[in-house]
Design a protein around this motif. Structure first.
Motif, mmCIF file in Angstrom:
data_model
loop_
_atom_site.group_PDB
_atom_site.id
_atom_site.type_symbol
_atom_site.label_atom_id
_atom_site.label_comp_id
_atom_site.label_asym_id
_atom_site.label_seq_id
_atom_site.Cartn_x
_atom_site.Cartn_y
_atom_site.Cartn_z
ATOM 1 N N UNK A 247 -87.524 -16.140 6.564
ATOM 2 C CA UNK A 247 -88.896 -16.521 6.843
ATOM 3 C C UNK A 247 -89.824 -15.311 6.910
ATOM 4 N N UNK A 248 -89.375 -14.239 7.526
ATOM 5 C CA UNK A 248 -90.213 -13.040 7.646
ATOM 6 C C UNK A 248 -90.539 -12.462 6.275
ATOM 7 N N UNK A 249 -89.552 -12.463 5.389
ATOM 8 C CA UNK A 249 -89.774 -11.949 4.042
ATOM 9 C C UNK A 249 -90.758 -12.836 3.287
ATOM 10 N N UNK A 250 -90.591 -14.154 3.418
ATOM 11 C CA UNK A 250 -91.495 -15.093 2.755
ATOM 12 C C UNK A 250 -92.912 -14.950 3.295
ATOM 13 N N UNK A 251 -93.023 -14.782 4.605
ATOM 14 C CA UNK A 251 -94.342 -14.614 5.221
ATOM 15 C C UNK A 251 -95.014 -13.341 4.734
ATOM 16 N N UNK A 252 -94.227 -12.275 4.613
ATOM 17 C CA UNK A 252 -94.783 -11.020 4.103
ATOM 18 C C UNK A 252 -95.322 -11.183 2.688
ATOM 19 N N UNK A 253 -94.544 -11.847 1.830
ATOM 20 C CA UNK A 253 -94.960 -12.021 0.434
ATOM 21 C C UNK A 253 -96.243 -12.837 0.343
ATOM 22 N N UNK A 254 -96.343 -13.908 1.139
ATOM 23 C CA UNK A 254 -97.544 -14.741 1.120
ATOM 24 C C UNK A 254 -98.744 -13.987 1.672
ATOM 25 N N UNK A 255 -98.533 -13.297 2.792
ATOM 26 C CA UNK A 255 -99.633 -12.560 3.417
ATOM 27 C C UNK A 255 -100.071 -11.385 2.551
ATOM 28 N N UNK A 256 -99.117 -10.783 1.838
ATOM 29 C CA UNK A 256 -99.436 -9.633 0.988
ATOM 30 C C UNK A 256 -100.417 -10.024 -0.113
ATOM 31 N N UNK A 257 -100.206 -11.185 -0.716
ATOM 32 C CA UNK A 257 -101.115 -11.647 -1.773
ATOM 33 C C UNK A 257 -102.528 -11.850 -1.223
ATOM 34 N N UNK A 258 -102.618 -12.469 -0.056
ATOM 35 C CA UNK A 258 -103.938 -12.708 0.543
ATOM 36 C C UNK A 258 -104.618 -11.385 0.920
#
Length: 300
Positions: A247-258
């Motif tokens: 989940x932390x990795x997925x959250x990072x990837x999503x937040x990184x794009x934004x």
């Protein structure tokens, strides 16, 4: 682990309620400053203000709908998850011409159509999660940490990652599924890109016949969408990473794009011209598409 899952669902819903209310309130209170910050002209300020106010009021329902939709998909109801998105999109498409052209409500009608669509999607998701057919049902009477504490006392540990048989423990099967899903996403984005580029002049003419506005609008639409295809790589990989418990990795990837998108909105106009703001989306799409493939736990 059923009671633990109920705890996660209920309290996830509670957190979404709080965050949605806070974010909606913040945007409503700061919208005038934000519009001025984006240098909205005196001519367009009233239109932007009306649309922004109504649209922001509906953000609450959009966040609830999008957030809770993940709990449908997590329980194996991917069809209902897709229906949530389709219902909102189709309803918005149908209501836009009704409010704008038939009822002559203009910008206000467009905003109201969007909010109504978001509300219906939200009600659909919540209706599904309250349904008895759900293995893990939403129960607003148990929005507390009591069951989490009880779970912790009687179940001292969650199963290790090695015990979780994702894809029946067949890593190659998971990789094959990811490739198929990514291929479908890329094919869909290619189709949408072609349709968008071909139909954008027709779409813009629904709102204006001014040749200058028509030319600029079509240019901005094409500029904004010409890197959607790489984005088709990010979304399935982020979802897969979430499904594998990273989940932390997925959250990072999503937040990184934004973060990349927001940085583009701020710095590109400052470094070049206001028109450069439309490059923030393709830049974010390309950069963010490279991150999940490098960090993905299965691909690696």
């Amino acid at each position: 682990y059923h009671r633990y899952n109920v705890f996660v669902l209920n309290n996830g819903f509670l957190i979404l309620l709080i965050l949605s209310a806070v974010l909606t309130s913040l945007f409503l209170l700061s919208k005038n400053s934000l519009l001025m910050w984006f240098r909205v002209s005196e001519t367009t300020f009233s239109y932007a203000n009306i649309y922004g106010t109504i649209y922001t009021a509906g953000t609450f329902f959009a966040l609830i709908s999008g957030g809770m939709n993940s709990f449908l998909i997590a329980q194996g109801f991917s069809g209902l998850g897709m229906a949530t998105v389709v219902i909102g999109a189709v309803l918005n498409i149908l209501l836009d011409p009704l409010f704008i052209f038939v009822l002559h409500m203009g910008v206000t009608g467009a905003a109201i159509a969007t909010v109504i669509s978001q509300i219906i999607s939200c009600l659909f998701v919540l209706g599904c999660l309250f349904s008895k057919r759900m293995p893990v049902r939403l129960d607003c009477t148990e929005l507390s940490s009591a069951h989490h504490h009880a779970y912790g006392r009687h179940h001292p540990g969650k199963p290790a990652d090695s015990q979780l048989q994702y894809g029946k423990g067949d890593v190659q099967r998971i990789k094959k599924a990811i490739l198929y899903i990514t291929g479908l996403c890329v094919s869909f984005c290619i189709l949408i890109t072609v349709v968008t580029w071909a139909a954008s002049p027709v779409y813009v003419r629904l709102f204006t016949e001014d040749p200058e506005i028509l030319h600029r609008s079509v240019t901005y639409i094409k500029r904004f969408t010409f890197m959607i295809i790489p984005l088709a790589i990010q979304y399935p990989l982020v979802d897969e990473t979430t499904a594998l418990g990273k989940v932390k990795l997925a959250l990072f990837c999503s937040a990184f794009r934004k973060f990349i998108f927001l940085a583009g909105l701020i710095f590109l106009p400052a470094l070049f011209t206001a028109d450069a703001a439309f490059f923030s989306e393709p830049v974010a799409d390309v950069v963010s598409a490279t991150i999940p493939s490098q960090l993905d736990p299965v691909i690696m």
